[in-house]
Enzyme design. Structure first.
Site, PDB file in Angstrom:
ATOM      1  N   GLY A  99      -7.709 -16.272  -9.705  1.00  0.00           N
ATOM      2  CA  GLY A  99      -6.650 -16.684  -8.785  1.00  0.00           C
ATOM      3  C   GLY A  99      -5.487 -17.248  -9.562  1.00  0.00           C
ATOM      4  O   GLY A  99      -5.582 -17.560 -10.756  1.00  0.00           O
ATOM      5  N   VAL A 115      -6.267 -18.960 -13.132  1.00  0.00           N
ATOM      6  CA  VAL A 115      -7.655 -19.327 -13.418  1.00  0.00           C
ATOM      7  C   VAL A 115      -8.414 -18.052 -13.752  1.00  0.00           C
ATOM      8  O   VAL A 115      -8.358 -17.063 -13.000  1.00  0.00           O
ATOM      9  CB  VAL A 115      -8.312 -20.048 -12.222  1.00  0.00           C
ATOM     10  CG1 VAL A 115      -9.772 -20.371 -12.546  1.00  0.00           C
ATOM     11  CG2 VAL A 115      -7.567 -21.322 -11.882  1.00  0.00           C
ATOM     12  N   ASP A 173      -4.055 -32.086  -1.473  1.00  0.00           N
ATOM     13  CA  ASP A 173      -3.881 -30.663  -1.145  1.00  0.00           C
ATOM     14  C   ASP A 173      -5.187 -30.090  -0.601  1.00  0.00           C
ATOM     15  O   ASP A 173      -5.690 -29.071  -1.070  1.00  0.00           O
ATOM     16  CB  ASP A 173      -3.441 -29.887  -2.391  1.00  0.00           C
ATOM     17  CG  ASP A 173      -2.874 -28.512  -2.055  1.00  0.00           C
ATOM     18  OD1 ASP A 173      -2.567 -28.280  -0.865  1.00  0.00           O
ATOM     19  OD2 ASP A 173      -2.750 -27.677  -2.958  1.00  0.00           O
TER      20      ASP A 173
END
Length: 728
Positions: free
Chosen positions: A404, A411, A523
């Site tokens: 991702g 990553v 988040d």
């Protein structure tokens, strides 16, 4: 024999021949017999404005002759200002989105922006464009047409503001806000909204504006109208294009390879595909063919004091006898003394260079260690990886290993020599100071966390310019994927969804109550919740997290997080607290219950409505079970779902005082899960119906003990659209 007149004519033709050849060679902007301009704009191939002049119909543009000066159109309302074959870009102009209000807050005039670029050859540049909004109490939102991406920014200022100081390089959220774009965007919708209907703004601008501006656009040059005549305001954007959507290796030997002779194939950095570029030493249109540059005919650009000789793709410069040069530039006299001086200088430079290289190599390692948080790491039990070790584990960060990517970087999946699977977080190198600060902040947080429902850090690498974090590999993807992918069966039962909700609540309660100092994640969203091989929940991504003292609150210098999950109270006040995580967790609960996407969607009366508002409406109308994203097994599960829905309703409350703490949420859901497990074990018992009991005091309501059967009469969901609509 030639006459005197004929000889003169041949002499003139010989003089003109090189010029004619050069002009014919250099004039290869478009295909032969095709128009090269529309007004003042060049139209190079692969583009064209007539049939058979473009590569295909996707590159066929319209030259509008309705005005005094012809305009080149790309789509319906986008005017092309420049096309660059070298950079693979289209520089274009399009209208802005605007929304004008009267004194009572009513909308008197508005317009959204809809950009549809068509097939995948064209993408909106993510590096050269930004969404910029102007106004007070202004909420600008953008999304693609299928709703897979939603983002935006908020601009606020006080009611007595007469003017706001907006500079070319400053757009901080007061009177003006900005946010970047993701990659690979082919469509984009931009709309405007208001938190308080623009009331109480005094004599400040009655209109809000949202523009998609190229990086060259000076925001101070935008003339904002006070009279509502806003249809004439335009801004410039950059669109990137590729000749083909395939990879170079697959296309190079095929019949439809787009690049002509003497060219290189250049990969696109914004999505899939390639474009063409002339090789060094050549010029022209790479989609038609590049020709050699005769450097000897351009002495001001390519210097040579000796004898210049052009070669294919290059040139040489031969110095006269007794002179020397570097083969490309000037020639000068060569003396014995100068020879020894040059040789001595070269030897000395080589020796000094080797010594500096040896010393600097050791110092660089120490410098990087200290700069990348080495002092902190002396007190942490983490493994230190070597850069080559991680390169080998990730196959040199090959695209096939990519798990991702986001604003921080990418990553990658890796396999260590002992077959341990890892996830390597590789930040972008842009803005290294900022990245290092975020790295040290994230490291300081994750290194002190030890919880079964939080992704663990295994080690790090400090040898690279930007440090790398190595996490445990979580194999079964994100919670968001399993909620919205219809083919996934992992969340098919209520029991699994309830367990994941409980595990996530316990992880956030650990951050708020047991960590010292407390941690605000900042988040929380379904894409930051991972599932391992046994489908146990793991909270990840601490790039936006902060550490706070128990007697302090965190005032945000920049609003961070994901649009839609952000607490509206945090957006308005700028104060980040534990209740900000509670709100985001409530949105995740709504996703778990309904399976709906976060983005806006149309209700039955064609009004746009927010997912959270839609969920609250269903609770008020006792219609919750009509929108569940899974099958309910029995009456007991219906009761549990109603209680969890009440928990979610409390979490997404607009008032921080009314929101529960994560400890209260975790205790309530944990109590419910234990009762669910008891009911499962004792489903043949006659007393099963009485096991649920009363919910905790923090979540009592008139709906908490209600039982709604799926076989009940199906009624259409109705609600007060003025109360719940969320027009953007």
């Amino acid at each position: 024999m030639l006459s005197k007149t004929d000889s003169m004519l041949w002499f003139i033709l010989l003089l003109l021949w090189p010029t004619t050849k050069s002009a014919a060679t250099g004039s290869n902007i478009a295909k032969p017999d095709c128009p090269e301009k529309c007004g003042e704009v060049d139209v190079p191939y692969p583009f064209g404005i007539e049939e058979n002049c473009a590569l295909n119909n996707l590159f066929l543009l319209e030259c509008n002759h309705n005005s005094s000066s012809p305009k080149l159109l790309f789509g319906r309302n986008t005017y092309v200002l420049d096309i660059s074959v070298e950079n693979g870009t289209i520089f274009a102009s399009l209208p802005t989105a605007y929304r004008c209000y009267n004194d009572s807050g009513g909308v008197v005039n508005s317009s959204d922006i809809y950009i549809i670029l068509g097939a995948g050859h064209f993408r909106i540049s993510d590096t050269r464009n930004k969404l910029t909004a102007f106004g007070c109490d202004t909420l600008a939102a953008m999304s693609d047409t299928d709703g897979s991406f939603v983002s935006g920014c908020l601009s606020v200022c006080s009611a007595d503001s007469i003017s706001v100081n907006i500079t070319q390089h400053s757009c901080s959220g007061i009177g003006c806000c900005q946010t970047p774009l993701p990659q690979s965007l082919e469509t984009l919708n931009i709309s405007l909204g208001s938190i308080n209907n623009h009331t109480g703004m005094g004599n400040f601008k009655p209109c809000d504006y949202a523009i998609l501006a190229d990086e060259t656009f000076d925001i101070t040059s935008l003339k904002l109208s006070d009279e509502g005549q806003d249809g004439f305001i335009t801004s410039n954007i950059t669109i990137e294009w590729v000749a083909k959507e395939e990879a170079c290796e697959r296309s190079r030997n095929s019949a439809d390879y787009a690049c002509a002779s003497n060219t290189d194939c250049i990969y696109s950095e914004n999505g899939q595909g390639y474009r063409c570029l002339c090789k060094q030493g050549f010029q022209g249109n790479p989609d038609l063919g590049c020709y050699d540059i005769d450097e000897c005919k351009e002495p001001t650009k390519y210097k040579c004091d000796g004898t210049c000789k052009n070669t294919i793709g290059n040139y040489t410069c031969h110095c006269p006898l007794g002179k020397h040069g570097d083969g490309k530039v000037g020639c000068e006299e060569l003396g014995i003394t100068k020879i020894f001086t040059i040789i001595g200088a070269i030897i000395f430079t080589v020796i000094v260079g080797v010594m500096i290289l040896i010393i600097s190599k050791e110092r660089r390692k120490e410098r990087n260690f200290l700069k990348n948080g080495g002092i902190i790491l002396k007190h942490q039990r983490v493994r230190i990886f070597k850069a080559p070790e991680l390169e080998k584990a990730t196959k040199n960060y090959d695209g096939s290993q990519l798990l991702g990517e986001g604003g921080f970087g990418s990553v990658y999946k890796g396999v260590l020599p002992d077959n341990t699977l890892v996830a390597v977080k590789k930040p972008k190198e842009e803005g290294k100071i900022k990245v290092n600060q975020e790295f040290q902040q994230e490291l300081g947080i994750v290194s002190q966390v030890n919880h079964k429902n939080v992704v663990k850090i295994l080690g790090l690498c400090l040898e690279t310019k930007v440090p790398l974090l190595v996490y445990e590999f979580v194999s079964n993807g994100t919670l968001s994927h399993h909620i919205h992918d219809k083919s996934s069966q992992i969340l098919g039962t209520w029991k699994t969804r309830l367990r994941i909700a409980v595990e996530t609540a316990h992880a956030l309660d650990y951050f708020h109550s047991l960590a010292s100092p407390p941690i605000i994640h900042g988040d929380v969203k379904s894409t930051n919740i991972l599932l391992d091989e046994s489908y146990t929940e793991k909270v990840a991504d601490f790039g936006a997290s902060v550490l706070i003292s128990p007697d302090q609150t965190a005032m945000a210098t920049k609003i961070q997080g994901t649009f839609g999950y952000l607490d509206p109270e945090y957006l308005m006040s700028g104060i980040l607290s534990e209740k900000s995580d509670v709100y985001s967790y409530g949105v995740v609960l709504v996703e778990l219950l309904t399976g709906l996407k976060l983005g806006l969607f149309l209700a039955s009366n064609n009004q746009k409505i927010n997912m959270v508002h839609y969920f609250l409406c269903c609770i008020e109308n006792n219609s919750l079970f009509q929108v569940l994203g899974f099958k309910v097994a029995n009456k007991s599960e219906m009761e549990e779902i109603q209680i969890v829905a009440e928990v979610a309703k409390k979490c997404v409350s607009s008032s921080g005082i009314q929101k529960p703490t994560m400890k209260e949420v975790a205790e309530e859901l944990d109590r419910l899960k234990k009762l669910h497990d008891n009911l499962w074990d004792q489903e043949n018992s006659e007393e099963t119906d009485h096991l649920l009991g009363e919910p905790s005091s923090n979540f009592k309501s008139e709906h908490s003990a209600a039982v709604i059967s799926q076989q009940d009469k199906q009624t259409e969901i109705s609600f007060d659209i003025e109360k719940y609509s969320y027009t953007m």
